[in-house]
Scaffold this motif. Structure first.
Motif, short mmCIF file in Angstrom:
data_model
loop_
_atom_site.label_atom_id
_atom_site.label_comp_id
_atom_site.label_asym_id
_atom_site.label_seq_id
_atom_site.Cartn_x
_atom_site.Cartn_y
_atom_site.Cartn_z
N MET A 50 41.75 39.14 47.40
CA MET A 50 41.75 39.05 45.96
C MET A 50 40.41 38.55 45.42
O MET A 50 39.88 39.11 44.49
N ILE A 51 39.90 37.49 46.03
CA ILE A 51 38.63 36.93 45.55
C ILE A 51 37.49 37.90 45.81
O ILE A 51 36.56 38.01 45.00
N TRP A 52 37.56 38.64 46.94
CA TRP A 52 36.51 39.59 47.26
C TRP A 52 36.46 40.72 46.25
O TRP A 52 35.39 41.17 45.86
N ARG A 53 37.62 41.20 45.82
CA ARG A 53 37.66 42.27 44.81
C ARG A 53 37.10 41.79 43.48
O ARG A 53 36.43 42.55 42.78
N THR A 54 37.38 40.55 43.13
CA THR A 54 36.85 39.99 41.88
C THR A 54 35.32 39.90 41.93
O THR A 54 34.64 40.25 40.97
N ILE A 55 34.80 39.44 43.07
CA ILE A 55 33.35 39.34 43.22
C ILE A 55 32.71 40.72 43.19
O ILE A 55 31.68 40.93 42.54
#
Length: 77
Positions: free
Chosen positions: A1-6
């Motif tokens: 999830m955090i990787w997609r946001t970044i």
């Protein structure tokens, strides 16, 4: 999830910077619609970047498609 946001944030910033460069270098064909033109080109580049990144990890052939998209945006802008 955090990787997609970044990744989304980086792609958004990249598309805004490229759009700013294209419009500052080429100018606007219709200065009356410069906000709409800037928004449309930014969204088009963002969507194309996200789609091309999700299709493949290797960006060899996809880079050619991206260059064609940039060329079309510089003509339209």
């Amino acid at each position: 999830m955090i990787w997609r946001t970044i990744e989304f944030t980086a792609s958004l910033v990249e598309s805004l910077l490229i759009t700013d460069f294209i419009t500052e270098y080429n100018g606007y064909k219709h200065p009356k619609y410069k906000h709409i033109t800037f928004s449309v080109i930014s969204v088009l580049l963002l969507v194309s970047t996200l789609i091309l990144n999700s299709l493949s990890e290797f960006e060899g052939f996809m880079g050619i498609i991206y260059i064609v998209i940039l060329f079309i945006c510089s003509i339209i802008g």
